[in-house]
Design a protein around this motif. Structure first.
Motif, PDB file in Angstrom:
ATOM      1  N   ARG A   1     -11.268  -6.290  -2.396  1.00  0.00           N
ATOM      2  CA  ARG A   1     -12.064  -6.920  -1.327  1.00  0.00           C
ATOM      3  C   ARG A   1     -11.256  -6.972  -0.026  1.00  0.00           C
ATOM      4  O   ARG A   1     -11.806  -6.768   1.062  1.00  0.00           O
ATOM      5  CB  ARG A   1     -12.493  -8.322  -1.744  1.00  0.00           C
ATOM      6  N   LEU A   2      -9.959  -7.267  -0.131  1.00  0.00           N
ATOM      7  CA  LEU A   2      -9.118  -7.316   1.066  1.00  0.00           C
ATOM      8  C   LEU A   2      -9.039  -5.955   1.748  1.00  0.00           C
ATOM      9  O   LEU A   2      -9.195  -5.847   2.974  1.00  0.00           O
ATOM     10  CB  LEU A   2      -7.717  -7.799   0.688  1.00  0.00           C
ATOM     11  N   LEU A   3      -8.853  -4.886   0.976  1.00  0.00           N
ATOM     12  CA  LEU A   3      -8.767  -3.539   1.558  1.00  0.00           C
ATOM     13  C   LEU A   3     -10.100  -3.107   2.146  1.00  0.00           C
ATOM     14  O   LEU A   3     -10.147  -2.452   3.201  1.00  0.00           O
ATOM     15  CB  LEU A   3      -8.310  -2.546   0.483  1.00  0.00           C
ATOM     16  N   ASP A   4     -11.203  -3.466   1.488  1.00  0.00           N
ATOM     17  CA  ASP A   4     -12.532  -3.124   2.000  1.00  0.00           C
ATOM     18  C   ASP A   4     -12.801  -3.838   3.328  1.00  0.00           C
ATOM     19  O   ASP A   4     -13.362  -3.257   4.270  1.00  0.00           O
ATOM     20  CB  ASP A   4     -13.579  -3.505   0.962  1.00  0.00           C
ATOM     21  N   LYS A   5     -12.396  -5.105   3.412  1.00  0.00           N
ATOM     22  CA  LYS A   5     -12.588  -5.863   4.654  1.00  0.00           C
ATOM     23  C   LYS A   5     -11.777  -5.261   5.794  1.00  0.00           C
ATOM     24  O   LYS A   5     -12.276  -5.130   6.924  1.00  0.00           O
ATOM     25  CB  LYS A   5     -12.186  -7.312   4.424  1.00  0.00           C
ATOM     26  N   HIS A   6     -10.537  -4.891   5.518  1.00  0.00           N
ATOM     27  CA  HIS A   6      -9.714  -4.253   6.549  1.00  0.00           C
ATOM     28  C   HIS A   6     -10.329  -2.937   7.002  1.00  0.00           C
ATOM     29  O   HIS A   6     -10.261  -2.583   8.184  1.00  0.00           O
ATOM     30  CB  HIS A   6      -8.298  -4.020   6.001  1.00  0.00           C
ATOM     31  N   ASP A   7     -10.930  -2.202   6.086  1.00  0.00           N
ATOM     32  CA  ASP A   7     -11.540  -0.918   6.441  1.00  0.00           C
ATOM     33  C   ASP A   7     -12.776  -1.113   7.308  1.00  0.00           C
ATOM     34  O   ASP A   7     -12.990  -0.382   8.284  1.00  0.00           O
ATOM     35  CB  ASP A   7     -11.889  -0.169   5.157  1.00  0.00           C
ATOM     36  N   GLN A   8     -13.596  -2.108   6.977  1.00  0.00           N
ATOM     37  CA  GLN A   8     -14.818  -2.333   7.751  1.00  0.00           C
ATOM     38  C   GLN A   8     -14.523  -2.867   9.146  1.00  0.00           C
ATOM     39  O   GLN A   8     -15.229  -2.543  10.108  1.00  0.00           O
ATOM     40  CB  GLN A   8     -15.731  -3.304   6.992  1.00  0.00           C
ATOM     41  N   LEU A   9     -13.486  -3.695   9.267  1.00  0.00           N
ATOM     42  CA  LEU A   9     -13.145  -4.269  10.574  1.00  0.00           C
ATOM     43  C   LEU A   9     -12.218  -3.366  11.393  1.00  0.00           C
ATOM     44  O   LEU A   9     -11.865  -3.716  12.515  1.00  0.00           O
ATOM     45  CB  LEU A   9     -12.479  -5.633  10.390  1.00  0.00           C
ATOM     46  N   GLY A  10     -11.850  -2.237  10.832  1.00  0.00           N
ATOM     47  CA  GLY A  10     -10.967  -1.320  11.558  1.00  0.00           C
ATOM     48  C   GLY A  10      -9.545  -1.828  11.685  1.00  0.00           C
ATOM     49  O   GLY A  10      -8.848  -1.479  12.651  1.00  0.00           O
ATOM     50  N   LEU A  11      -9.094  -2.634  10.736  1.00  0.00           N
ATOM     51  CA  LEU A  11      -7.741  -3.196  10.797  1.00  0.00           C
ATOM     52  C   LEU A  11      -6.700  -2.294  10.144  1.00  0.00           C
ATOM     53  O   LEU A  11      -5.514  -2.626  10.152  1.00  0.00           O
ATOM     54  CB  LEU A  11      -7.716  -4.575  10.119  1.00  0.00           C
ATOM     55  N   GLY A  12      -7.132  -1.197   9.565  1.00  0.00           N
ATOM     56  CA  GLY A  12      -6.180  -0.292   8.928  1.00  0.00           C
ATOM     57  C   GLY A  12      -5.857  -0.722   7.509  1.00  0.00           C
ATOM     58  O   GLY A  12      -6.653  -1.370   6.822  1.00  0.00           O
ATOM     59  N   GLY A  13      -4.657  -0.374   7.068  1.00  0.00           N
ATOM     60  CA  GLY A  13      -4.254  -0.670   5.705  1.00  0.00           C
ATOM     61  C   GLY A  13      -3.417  -1.929   5.598  1.00  0.00           C
ATOM     62  O   GLY A  13      -3.232  -2.679   6.560  1.00  0.00           O
ATOM     63  N   VAL A  14      -2.890  -2.146   4.384  1.00  0.00           N
ATOM     64  CA  VAL A  14      -2.072  -3.316   4.071  1.00  0.00           C
ATOM     65  C   VAL A  14      -0.767  -2.821   3.470  1.00  0.00           C
ATOM     66  O   VAL A  14      -0.755  -1.907   2.636  1.00  0.00           O
ATOM     67  CB  VAL A  14      -2.799  -4.254   3.075  1.00  0.00           C
ATOM     68  N   LEU A  15       0.322  -3.422   3.899  1.00  0.00           N
ATOM     69  CA  LEU A  15       1.623  -3.028   3.374  1.00  0.00           C
ATOM     70  C   LEU A  15       1.712  -3.318   1.877  1.00  0.00           C
ATOM     71  O   LEU A  15       1.257  -4.362   1.408  1.00  0.00           O
ATOM     72  CB  LEU A  15       2.739  -3.772   4.106  1.00  0.00           C
ATOM     73  N   LEU A  16       2.330  -2.393   1.162  1.00  0.00           N
ATOM     74  CA  LEU A  16       2.483  -2.569  -0.284  1.00  0.00           C
ATOM     75  C   LEU A  16       3.371  -3.770  -0.603  1.00  0.00           C
ATOM     76  O   LEU A  16       3.102  -4.498  -1.566  1.00  0.00           O
ATOM     77  CB  LEU A  16       3.085  -1.290  -0.888  1.00  0.00           C
ATOM     78  N   GLU A  17       4.382  -4.012   0.207  1.00  0.00           N
ATOM     79  CA  GLU A  17       5.277  -5.134  -0.061  1.00  0.00           C
ATOM     80  C   GLU A  17       4.557  -6.471   0.113  1.00  0.00           C
ATOM     81  O   GLU A  17       4.862  -7.442  -0.603  1.00  0.00           O
ATOM     82  CB  GLU A  17       6.501  -5.073   0.846  1.00  0.00           C
ATOM     83  N   ASP A  18       3.570  -6.536   1.024  1.00  0.00           N
ATOM     84  CA  ASP A  18       2.781  -7.762   1.164  1.00  0.00           C
ATOM     85  C   ASP A  18       1.869  -7.971  -0.042  1.00  0.00           C
ATOM     86  O   ASP A  18       1.632  -9.116  -0.458  1.00  0.00           O
ATOM     87  CB  ASP A  18       1.948  -7.714   2.447  1.00  0.00           C
ATOM     88  N   VAL A  19       1.354  -6.858  -0.570  1.00  0.00           N
ATOM     89  CA  VAL A  19       0.516  -6.965  -1.768  1.00  0.00           C
ATOM     90  C   VAL A  19       1.356  -7.398  -2.962  1.00  0.00           C
ATOM     91  O   VAL A  19       0.952  -8.268  -3.759  1.00  0.00           O
ATOM     92  CB  VAL A  19      -0.178  -5.621  -2.050  1.00  0.00           C
ATOM     93  N   GLU A  20       2.532  -6.822  -3.127  1.00  0.00           N
ATOM     94  CA  GLU A  20       3.420  -7.190  -4.233  1.00  0.00           C
ATOM     95  C   GLU A  20       3.867  -8.643  -4.121  1.00  0.00           C
ATOM     96  O   GLU A  20       4.111  -9.300  -5.135  1.00  0.00           O
ATOM     97  CB  GLU A  20       4.635  -6.267  -4.241  1.00  0.00           C
ATOM     98  N   GLU A  21       3.987  -9.142  -2.898  1.00  0.00           N
ATOM     99  CA  GLU A  21       4.403 -10.521  -2.689  1.00  0.00           C
ATOM    100  C   GLU A  21       3.328 -11.516  -3.101  1.00  0.00           C
ATOM    101  O   GLU A  21       3.622 -12.577  -3.654  1.00  0.00           O
ATOM    102  CB  GLU A  21       4.767 -10.712  -1.215  1.00  0.00           C
ATOM    103  N   GLY A  22       2.064 -11.186  -2.843  1.00  0.00           N
ATOM    104  CA  GLY A  22       0.991 -12.157  -3.063  1.00  0.00           C
ATOM    105  C   GLY A  22       0.173 -11.948  -4.321  1.00  0.00           C
ATOM    106  O   GLY A  22      -0.594 -12.839  -4.705  1.00  0.00           O
ATOM    107  N   LEU A  23       0.288 -10.783  -4.965  1.00  0.00           N
ATOM    108  CA  LEU A  23      -0.528 -10.504  -6.146  1.00  0.00           C
ATOM    109  C   LEU A  23       0.337 -10.535  -7.403  1.00  0.00           C
ATOM    110  O   LEU A  23       1.243  -9.709  -7.555  1.00  0.00           O
ATOM    111  CB  LEU A  23      -1.194  -9.128  -6.018  1.00  0.00           C
ATOM    112  N   PRO A  24       0.103 -11.484  -8.308  1.00  0.00           N
ATOM    113  CA  PRO A  24       0.879 -11.496  -9.558  1.00  0.00           C
ATOM    114  C   PRO A  24       0.624 -10.233 -10.378  1.00  0.00           C
ATOM    115  O   PRO A  24      -0.517  -9.768 -10.490  1.00  0.00           O
ATOM    116  CB  PRO A  24       0.353 -12.744 -10.279  1.00  0.00           C
TER     117      PRO A  24
END
Length: 305
Positions: free
Chosen positions: A166-189
């Motif tokens: 859902r986070l990646l889809d929202k970034h794609d629809q709003l034109g915010l680009g991608g998300v850093l992998l290290e931020d995903v690893e930090e917040g996703l167990p």
């Protein structure tokens, strides 16, 4: 020992007194007088004993000095624990521990005593504990405080793979680009397992600095283009056309082109060269009150009238 030798000698001479002649007896009496007149052996021993006592005193002083050194060293180690470097080192250890346990799925909050117990920081002073409680942990951007308990605060708080999608889809629809992998690893167990489960729904892109970015792979935008249109597209030459003309044509068709948002290069200002013929320089004359007396010698010596 010397006294014992003297006594033995005296006894020896006494035993022999009955068998000695008068000359030997006289020599024995003289020997006794000399021995009694020079009793210096005991004084030398006493002097040596006193000297040995004097030498023993510095040994006691050395022991006391060594004990003082040990106490100073112990004080030095105590000062290290109260220094600011040790204090901030404890803070870094706590933040790293909270991040690791969050990545492992332990997202429940802990009290400060529980954190200190699990990080084995039980030897900190009460002053440092108050600093952690009232200043360091409260103002740290990676720590969240809730009713006196503490938890890790990631940039993106993701519970599972669906939240990541859902986070990646929202970034794609709003034109915010991608998300850093290290931020995903930090917040996703257990992020590695979740990313692997999503499969081709995610696209990986590696930046020039070797950091990976995750993008949402929108499959609705994937469609097959007829080969005839592909040939027509490739047959249009645009190499010789200026970019300004292409942009002007797109504007006429009602299509706006994407403008460059990066920093523009500032071209250096070229200085204009003066023509070679102009060598004369016009100088200002400041002696206006001598206008009638000055003569011009630029064309040679003036002819007298």
């Amino acid at each position: 020992m010397n006294l014992l030798l003297l006594l033995l000698l005296l006894l020896f001479f006494l035993n022999l007194s009955n068998r000695m002649d008068p000359a030997l007896l006289r020599e024995r009496e003289l020997f006794k007088k000399r021995a009694l007149s020079t009793p210096t052996v005991e004084k030398r021993q006493a002097a040596s004993d006193s000297g040995s006592h004097k030498k023993k005193k510095p040994k006691v002083d050395k022991e006391s000095s060594s004990s003082s050194k040990l106490s100073s060293e112990s004080n030095g180690s105590f000062n290290i624990k109260t220094s600011s470097g040790y204090k901030f080192g404890c803070l870094a250890k706590i933040v790293n521990y909270m991040k690791t346990r969050h990545q492992n799925g332990d997202t429940h909050f802990l009290t400060l005593d529980e954190i200190l117990d699990e990080t084995k920081l039980l030897d900190i002073s009460m002053k440092q504990k108050q600093w952690l409680m009232n200043e360091a942990l409260v103002s740290n951007p990676k720590i969240e405080v809730r009713d006196g308990t503490y938890g890790f605060k990631p940039k993106y708080n993701l519970k599972d793979k669906k939240a990541l999608l859902r986070l990646l889809d929202k970034h794609d629809q709003l034109g915010l680009g991608g998300v850093l992998l290290e931020d995903v690893e930090e917040g996703l167990p257990n992020s590695a397992k979740a990313i692997k489960a999503l499969g081709d729904q995610i696209i990986f892109v590696t930046r020039p600095d070797k950091k990976k970015i995750l993008f949402y792979n929108d499959k609705h935008c994937q469609f097959a283009v007829d080969e005839e249109f592909q040939k027509l597209w490739r047959s249009v030459p645009v190499d010789s056309i200026d970019e300004d003309k292409i942009e002007e044509y797109l504007k006429k068709q009602g299509i706006s082109s994407m403008q460059e948002t990066g920093p523009k290069k500032v071209l250096p200002i070229q200085k204009r060269k003066k023509p070679a013929g102009q060598r004369k320089r016009n100088f200002k004359t400041h002696n206006n009150h001598l206008a009638g007396l000055l003569e011009d010698y630029s064309d040679g010596v003036p002819v007298k009238k």
